[in-house]
Enzyme design. Sequence first.
Site, PDB file in Angstrom:
ATOM      1  N   LYS A 102      -5.620  -5.862   0.733  1.00 25.63           N
ATOM      2  CA  LYS A 102      -4.619  -5.912  -0.339  1.00 25.63           C
ATOM      3  C   LYS A 102      -4.998  -7.010  -1.307  1.00 25.63           C
ATOM      4  O   LYS A 102      -5.625  -7.998  -0.921  1.00 25.63           O
ATOM      5  CB  LYS A 102      -3.231  -6.231   0.232  1.00 25.63           C
ATOM      6  N   GLY A 214      15.202   1.842  -6.276  1.00 22.59           N
ATOM      7  CA  GLY A 214      13.886   1.749  -6.933  1.00 22.59           C
ATOM      8  C   GLY A 214      13.564   3.061  -7.605  1.00 22.59           C
ATOM      9  O   GLY A 214      13.322   4.066  -6.930  1.00 22.59           O
ATOM     10  N   GLY A 216      11.037   3.550  -9.767  1.00 20.47           N
ATOM     11  CA  GLY A 216       9.709   3.408 -10.373  1.00 20.47           C
ATOM     12  C   GLY A 216       8.919   4.667 -10.078  1.00 20.47           C
ATOM     13  O   GLY A 216       9.497   5.744  -9.887  1.00 20.47           O
ATOM     14  N   ASN A 217       7.614   4.527  -9.994  1.00 17.56           N
ATOM     15  CA  ASN A 217       6.753   5.680  -9.790  1.00 17.56           C
ATOM     16  C   ASN A 217       7.150   6.462  -8.529  1.00 17.56           C
ATOM     17  O   ASN A 217       7.502   7.639  -8.590  1.00 17.56           O
ATOM     18  CB  ASN A 217       5.286   5.202  -9.709  1.00 17.56           C
ATOM     19  N   GLY A 219       9.832   6.151  -6.400  1.00 14.29           N
ATOM     20  CA  GLY A 219      11.246   6.544  -6.302  1.00 14.29           C
ATOM     21  C   GLY A 219      11.601   7.713  -7.205  1.00 14.29           C
ATOM     22  O   GLY A 219      12.329   8.628  -6.799  1.00 14.29           O
TER      23      GLY A 219
HETATM   24  N1  GLU Z   1      -0.551   0.471  -2.752  1.00 14.03           N
HETATM   25  C1  GLU Z   1      -0.427   1.668  -1.998  1.00 14.03           C
HETATM   26  C2  GLU Z   1       0.034   1.363  -0.590  1.00 14.03           C
HETATM   27  O1  GLU Z   1       0.623   0.339  -0.355  1.00 14.03           O
HETATM   28  C3  GLU Z   1      -1.672   2.526  -2.061  1.00 14.03           C
HETATM   29  C4  GLU Z   1      -2.902   1.929  -1.466  1.00 14.03           C
HETATM   30  C5  GLU Z   1      -4.154   2.762  -1.683  1.00 14.03           C
HETATM   31  O2  GLU Z   1      -4.054   3.853  -2.215  1.00 14.03           O
HETATM   32  O3  GLU Z   1      -5.212   2.261  -1.326  1.00 14.03           O
HETATM   33  O4  GLU Z   1      -0.105   2.154   0.296  1.00 14.03           O
END
Ligand code: GLU
Length: 415
Positions: A102, A214, A216-217, A219
Amino acid sequence: MSFFENAIKQINEAAEIMKLDKDIVTILSHPKRILTVTMPVRMDNGEVKVFEGFRVQHNDIPGPYKGGIRYHQQVDMDEVKALATLMTMKCAVVGIPLGGGKGGIIVNPKELSKRELEQLTRKYVERIEAFIGPEIDVPAPDVNTTPEIMAWIADEYSKLKRKNQLGVVTGKPLEVGGSQGRGDATSQGGCYVLEEFAKERNVDPSKTSIIIQGFGNAGAHMARILSGQGYKIVGVSDSQGGLYCEAGLDVAKISACKAEQGSVTKCDSICTNGKVVDNEGLLASQCDILILAAFENQVREDNANNIKAKYILELANGPITPEADKILAGKGVEIIPDILANAGGVTVSYFELVQNQMNYYWTAEEVQQKLHPIMVDAWKRLSEYQKKYSCTLRQAAFVSAMTRLEKMIKARGIE
Ligand code: GLU
């Protein structure tokens, strides 16, 4: 307790249930690599401002590290470590050959011009270049990061490497090697899981009301898909507050109104007796299923008792603290956990990476045909573990993930 400590607590709880080898617990409790970087950016007013960013690589035993990058003024290392850990678990729950990572930058992207944001993004790529790549670590969108930002990442990395390397990042626009279905993959995956859950618990969509925290995208897509399946959406919210409408909301109208007015709280006129409520008020409103699609730590020890929903689906990462988990379990509220419920996003990211590496692209139908069985099978494994160990779905999800990870780690050798 910090977010990372919460994640470790969840690992330990499940490890206890499945009697997991202590060495495996130790390995999974520590990210393999933690990067902190700083990026000086020349702002539009001529000044240079320095931003701080992170990339945490938790585990890459199953395959390259995988996980989004978030842009938020409150991002910190603890949070990114927690989210990276959850990514390892998430990929293992759905059984895709990727590990967990992350990233994050401490910035409120709404305060930056597009040029400033692009400069910041490109500098961040330059800083972490040696540690990412299609076979090493593949970032993606997360909170406040968009397909456009992913396109800048792919472009900058390709320039640095002097060759097209589109698979360095996923969640890209279609014209830059993105995959069909990635935009609403998180919600679509959540819906596939909810469909299986509903079958097992005899939930009838036409008699079931839903609140989505939420809009956003994730939700907003979820609201659209579920209302199409006959569920009644009675509440939605965004960063400015919520809107509750017992009679049910018209999702197309609420989306159009939010796009125009900037917030769902300005849309009460689209519903008879619509009530504008604050975030806490929305969480405590009457509904059968609550979908948490905003941020982490939304349901805590201090507000868990107010929840009226019978079921909760976590579309956001880590929206319920372990203390709240206990309270909700005591109230008989069943939770479909994040590492399963929102895994559709990373699963289609995996498809995107595969398509980039093949340089051959699938249709929207092909993507759905591949996503659906992965989500259904992951649910079935969880459901079996839940019965086997008489535990919560979250514990079952960690058991499912760690069963897979243990085999992989041991097959490759710990030493
Ligand atoms: N940010 C998204 C998650 O938390 C997608 C992560 C990804 O596609 O690598 O799962």
